[in-house]
Design a protein around this motif. Structure first.
Motif, mmCIF file in Angstrom:
data_model
loop_
_atom_site.group_PDB
_atom_site.id
_atom_site.type_symbol
_atom_site.label_atom_id
_atom_site.label_comp_id
_atom_site.label_asym_id
_atom_site.label_seq_id
_atom_site.Cartn_x
_atom_site.Cartn_y
_atom_site.Cartn_z
ATOM 1 N N SER A 71 -13.243 -8.161 -5.438
ATOM 2 C CA SER A 71 -12.133 -8.619 -4.604
ATOM 3 C C SER A 71 -11.783 -10.070 -4.899
ATOM 4 N N ASN A 206 -7.340 -8.241 1.576
ATOM 5 C CA ASN A 206 -7.418 -7.203 2.602
ATOM 6 C C ASN A 206 -6.677 -5.923 2.249
ATOM 7 N N ASP A 207 -5.967 -5.907 1.119
ATOM 8 C CA ASP A 207 -5.124 -4.760 0.804
ATOM 9 C C ASP A 207 -5.971 -3.523 0.493
ATOM 10 N N PHE A 208 -5.515 -2.403 0.995
ATOM 11 C CA PHE A 208 -6.194 -1.132 0.762
ATOM 12 C C PHE A 208 -5.355 -0.184 -0.097
ATOM 13 N N PRO A 224 -12.077 -3.408 0.834
ATOM 14 C CA PRO A 224 -11.430 -2.427 1.719
ATOM 15 C C PRO A 224 -11.648 -0.986 1.275
ATOM 16 N N GLN A 227 -15.379 0.136 2.121
ATOM 17 C CA GLN A 227 -15.667 0.216 3.552
ATOM 18 C C GLN A 227 -15.382 1.601 4.119
ATOM 19 N N TYR A 228 -14.742 2.438 3.323
ATOM 20 C CA TYR A 228 -14.539 3.834 3.723
ATOM 21 C C TYR A 228 -15.848 4.608 3.772
ATOM 22 N N TYR A 245 -16.825 -5.577 8.297
ATOM 23 C CA TYR A 245 -15.538 -6.248 8.486
ATOM 24 C C TYR A 245 -15.734 -7.749 8.719
#
Length: 273
Positions: A71, A206-208, A224, A227-228, A245
């Protein structure tokens, strides 16, 4: 000398707006310190027993050092390339708005603000795959391109407020167009560079959606995306998810605090000049 009067209506409005940030932040912190058995009720109660192991679980499940590095590389690349290219395009347009072609280009770029990304998401994903840009480099280019519309809008307005006499004096001293931009204009864009940098940094970090549809190599997954891992068909590990988060939020808070000082110092220097 009269004392300054307090605007209580504005103060109350600011307090309410502050609560919209503080309440979700409190909820995230409290949830990250609970066990799954303590998640009942409203969720705002303090934990009976603080479980710091949630942060260790989040660190392990997301492979935090590697995904955070992914990231960070994508975010830094997007910010640097955005500031260098978008400011140059905005300068060329701002100083040539009297020409029809540049006016058309300005309105063309700004009109892109009204095109939702989901409408062009599938064609973009297909095209990047065909061009072999389904990698971090292609993702950085997309951040630069998709940020161009808004960035040109604010850069152009700020450049128009810079006196042309500064550029004319530099040209008289023998500076080229490139020299005028890098020695005169770009340093004066410090407040706008900080603003654009903050917005681009927050967006890329922060883009997913864009990493989901563009990146084909799981080894380049961003925070992001990984984190799924906390969500399954029948259960979600909320304590570990919220701990993750908070861990992902910490670098952005540091960047924002640093860049905020840059904005203030840039505005102060401009006022002194």
């Amino acid at each position: 000398m009269k004392a300054a009067r307090t605007n209580w209506w504005l103060t109350a409005l600011l307090a309410v707006l502050a609560l919209t940030i503080l309440i979700p932040l409190y909820f995230a912190i409290v949830t990250a310190l609970k066990t799954t058995d303590q998640l009942g009720g409203t969720g705002f109660g303090l934990p009976d027993r603080v479980r710091w192991e949630n942060f260790a679980d989040a660190w392990r499940l997301t492979n935090f050092p590697k995904t955070a590095l992914n990231s960070a590389l994508i975010t830094v690349g997007a910010v640097v390339l955005t500031l260098l290219t978008n400011s140059m395009v905005a300068y060329a347009i701002a100083r040539n708005m009297h020409r029809r072609l540049f006016r058309i280009l300005f309105y063309y770029f700004v009109s892109a603000l009204f095109v939702p990304f989901p409408i062009i998401m599938l064609p973009v994903a297909k095209l990047t795959a065909l061009l072999r840009l389904d990698n971090p480099g292609g993702l950085i280019l997309l951040y630069v391109v998709y940020g161009l519309a808004f960035n040109i809008f604010i850069f152009t307005a700020y450049i128009n407020s810079i006196p042309r006499e500064l550029e004319e004096a530099a040209v008289t001293d023998g500076a080229s167009t490139w020299g005028v931009f890098w020695r005169i204009i770009f340093p004066l864009l410090a407040p706008m560079n900080a603003t654009v940098g903050i917005l681009t940094c927050l967006w890329a970090w922060n883009d997913f959606l864009l990493p989901l549809v563009i990146l084909s190599d799981p080894g380049w997954a961003t925070l992001p995306l990984v984190q799924y891992v906390f969500q399954s068909q029948f259960q979600t590990n909320y304590p570990a998810a919220f701990a993750s988060y908070l861990m992902a939020m910490a670098p952005m808070l540091i960047v924002y605090l640093f860049a905020q000082r840059w904005v203030i110092s840039g505005v102060t220097r401009g006022a002194i000049k």
